[in-house]
Design a protein around this motif. Structure first.
Motif, PDB file in Angstrom:
ATOM      1  N   LEU A 198       3.084  -0.027   8.820  1.00 35.35           N
ATOM      2  CA  LEU A 198       2.243  -1.414   9.802  1.00 35.35           C
ATOM      3  C   LEU A 198       0.842  -0.539   9.836  1.00 35.35           C
ATOM      4  O   LEU A 198      -0.490  -1.263  10.134  1.00 35.35           O
ATOM      5  CB  LEU A 198       3.085  -1.294  11.133  1.00 35.35           C
ATOM      6  CG  LEU A 198       4.323  -1.766  11.146  1.00 35.35           C
ATOM      7  CD1 LEU A 198       4.980  -0.826  12.424  1.00 35.35           C
ATOM      8  CD2 LEU A 198       4.593  -3.008  11.272  1.00 35.35           C
ATOM      9  N   ILE A 199       0.289   0.417   9.967  1.00 35.33           N
ATOM     10  CA  ILE A 199      -1.017   1.445  10.202  1.00 35.33           C
ATOM     11  C   ILE A 199      -2.174   0.303   8.953  1.00 35.33           C
ATOM     12  O   ILE A 199      -3.081  -0.086   9.549  1.00 35.33           O
ATOM     13  CB  ILE A 199      -1.365   2.599  10.295  1.00 35.33           C
ATOM     14  CG1 ILE A 199      -0.620   3.193  11.105  1.00 35.33           C
ATOM     15  CG2 ILE A 199      -2.310   2.983  10.136  1.00 35.33           C
ATOM     16  CD1 ILE A 199      -0.593   4.473  11.736  1.00 35.33           C
ATOM     17  N   GLY A 200      -1.406   0.384   8.081  1.00 33.94           N
ATOM     18  CA  GLY A 200      -1.724   0.113   6.371  1.00 33.94           C
ATOM     19  C   GLY A 200      -2.465  -1.552   7.161  1.00 33.94           C
ATOM     20  O   GLY A 200      -2.914  -2.230   6.210  1.00 33.94           O
ATOM     21  N   PHE A 259      12.205   5.418   8.781  1.00 36.25           N
ATOM     22  CA  PHE A 259      10.584   5.190   9.554  1.00 36.25           C
ATOM     23  C   PHE A 259       9.487   4.761   9.921  1.00 36.25           C
ATOM     24  O   PHE A 259       8.708   4.394   9.994  1.00 36.25           O
ATOM     25  CB  PHE A 259      11.681   5.232  11.317  1.00 36.25           C
ATOM     26  CG  PHE A 259      10.561   5.271  12.451  1.00 36.25           C
ATOM     27  CD1 PHE A 259      11.159   4.165  12.970  1.00 36.25           C
ATOM     28  CD2 PHE A 259      10.212   6.409  12.953  1.00 36.25           C
ATOM     29  CE1 PHE A 259      10.097   3.798  13.884  1.00 36.25           C
ATOM     30  CE2 PHE A 259       9.228   6.235  14.540  1.00 36.25           C
ATOM     31  CZ  PHE A 259       9.280   5.246  14.465  1.00 36.25           C
ATOM     32  N   GLU A 260       8.818   6.853   9.700  1.00 31.09           N
ATOM     33  CA  GLU A 260       7.711   7.265   9.302  1.00 31.09           C
ATOM     34  C   GLU A 260       6.924   5.952   8.077  1.00 31.09           C
ATOM     35  O   GLU A 260       5.653   5.395   8.453  1.00 31.09           O
ATOM     36  CB  GLU A 260       7.456   8.609   9.146  1.00 31.09           C
ATOM     37  CG  GLU A 260       6.357   9.179   8.803  1.00 31.09           C
ATOM     38  CD  GLU A 260       6.041  10.745   8.526  1.00 31.09           C
ATOM     39  OE1 GLU A 260       4.829  11.210   7.658  1.00 31.09           O
ATOM     40  OE2 GLU A 260       7.083  11.092   8.968  1.00 31.09           O
ATOM     41  N   THR A 275       1.136  -0.894   0.387  1.00 33.09           N
ATOM     42  CA  THR A 275      -0.217  -0.311   0.202  1.00 33.09           C
ATOM     43  C   THR A 275       0.458   1.212  -0.115  1.00 33.09           C
ATOM     44  O   THR A 275       1.056   1.776  -1.092  1.00 33.09           O
ATOM     45  CB  THR A 275      -1.027   0.266   0.964  1.00 33.09           C
ATOM     46  OG1 THR A 275      -1.890  -0.874   0.926  1.00 33.09           O
ATOM     47  CG2 THR A 275      -1.951   1.622   1.442  1.00 33.09           C
ATOM     48  N   THR A 276       2.068   1.054   0.529  1.00 33.20           N
ATOM     49  CA  THR A 276       2.422   2.118   1.102  1.00 33.20           C
ATOM     50  C   THR A 276       3.151   2.847  -0.596  1.00 33.20           C
ATOM     51  O   THR A 276       3.846   3.740  -0.319  1.00 33.20           O
ATOM     52  CB  THR A 276       4.102   2.573   2.564  1.00 33.20           C
ATOM     53  OG1 THR A 276       4.174   1.275   2.705  1.00 33.20           O
ATOM     54  CG2 THR A 276       1.925   2.593   3.087  1.00 33.20           C
ATOM     55  N   MET A 277       3.485   1.487  -0.752  1.00 31.69           N
ATOM     56  CA  MET A 277       5.048   1.510  -1.771  1.00 31.69           C
ATOM     57  C   MET A 277       4.518   1.850  -3.056  1.00 31.69           C
ATOM     58  O   MET A 277       4.836   3.101  -3.682  1.00 31.69           O
ATOM     59  CB  MET A 277       5.440   0.678  -1.962  1.00 31.69           C
ATOM     60  CG  MET A 277       6.203   0.059  -3.714  1.00 31.69           C
ATOM     61  SD  MET A 277       7.404  -1.422  -3.797  1.00 31.69           S
ATOM     62  CE  MET A 277       5.202  -2.386  -4.915  1.00 31.69           C
ATOM     63  N   ILE A 278       2.731   1.597  -3.313  1.00 25.37           N
ATOM     64  CA  ILE A 278       1.649   2.316  -4.893  1.00 25.37           C
ATOM     65  C   ILE A 278       1.802   3.483  -4.442  1.00 25.37           C
ATOM     66  O   ILE A 278       1.560   4.274  -5.026  1.00 25.37           O
ATOM     67  CB  ILE A 278       0.719   1.794  -4.650  1.00 25.37           C
ATOM     68  CG1 ILE A 278       1.183  -0.084  -5.049  1.00 25.37           C
ATOM     69  CG2 ILE A 278      -0.460   1.987  -5.290  1.00 25.37           C
ATOM     70  CD1 ILE A 278       0.211  -0.762  -5.366  1.00 25.37           C
TER      71      ILE A 278
END
Length: 199
Positions: free
Chosen positions: A44-46, A37-38, A21-24
């Motif tokens: 982790l939240i995703g 880190f963020e 998710t964060t990568m996309i």
């Protein structure tokens, strides 16, 4: 060492949906990438959100199987497929919402924030897409045209100005026959003027 690997591999497999998710999102959205880190915390939240949704889907599928028809057994492969599929959809959805300012627009309407989902620089160009601009360069020359592409960062990148015209010393526009566009470095631009839309 083998014991450590057997503990880490399942953990990494569990976190894959959040990282997808964060990568996309950071591939597609016009936002500044935070530190590692963020991004890990966001992943982790995703992962937590996706895990909750997959648990709900599992309950729904089992309920449908118990009361109407069986779609198939719920296996760890099905759970992983749902997790990855939802991660891709969540990443694409968040990038789309960010690039179109949907979530922040609602937040601004409710008085929760005054910010946009992307920096002011990008916001200024996106809200005036299709309008002509005048670029005042550091050496005082002025260039009129339509920005087909603009930099995503105010400190670097390039403007692609189509249908360009220079302004001479008498404030007259000088046509540039045969020139389709100019590529101007952002470091050479002192000021950007947005002209009013013509009716």
């Amino acid at each position: 060492m083998e014991d450590l690997a057997t503990k880490i591999i399942p953990l990494v497999q569990m976190l894959i949906p959040g990282f997808i998710t964060t990568m996309i999102f950071y591939w597609l959205a016009d936002v500044k990438k935070p530190g590692q880190f963020e991004r890990t915390v966001q992943a982790l939240i995703g992962t937590g959100i996706i895990t909750l949704v997959v648990s709900g889907i599992e309950l729904l599928v089992k309920y449908i199987g118990a009361h109407w028809f069986v779609l198939g057994p719920w296996t760890s492969q099905a759970e992983s497929a749902w997790g990855v599929g939802l991660a891709i959809l969540l990443g694409l959805g968040l990038a789309f919402a960010s690039n179109h300012d949907y979530l922040y627009r609602v937040a601004r309407k409710w008085g929760l924030t005054s910010r946009a989902s992307y920096p002011e620089w990008i916001y200024a160009f996106r809200k005036r897409e299709g309008q002509s601009v005048v670029l005042t360069l550091l050496d005082g020359r002025r260039l009129f045209g339509y920005p087909a592409v603009w930099p995503t960062d105010p400190s670097d990148g390039h403007f692609l100005i189509t249908q360009p015209c220079w302004m001479d010393e008498q404030n007259e526009w000088v046509e540039m026959p045969g020139i389709e566009s100019y590529l101007i470095s952002n470091v050479d631009v002192y000021l950007v003027e947005f002209l009013e839309r013509e009716e």
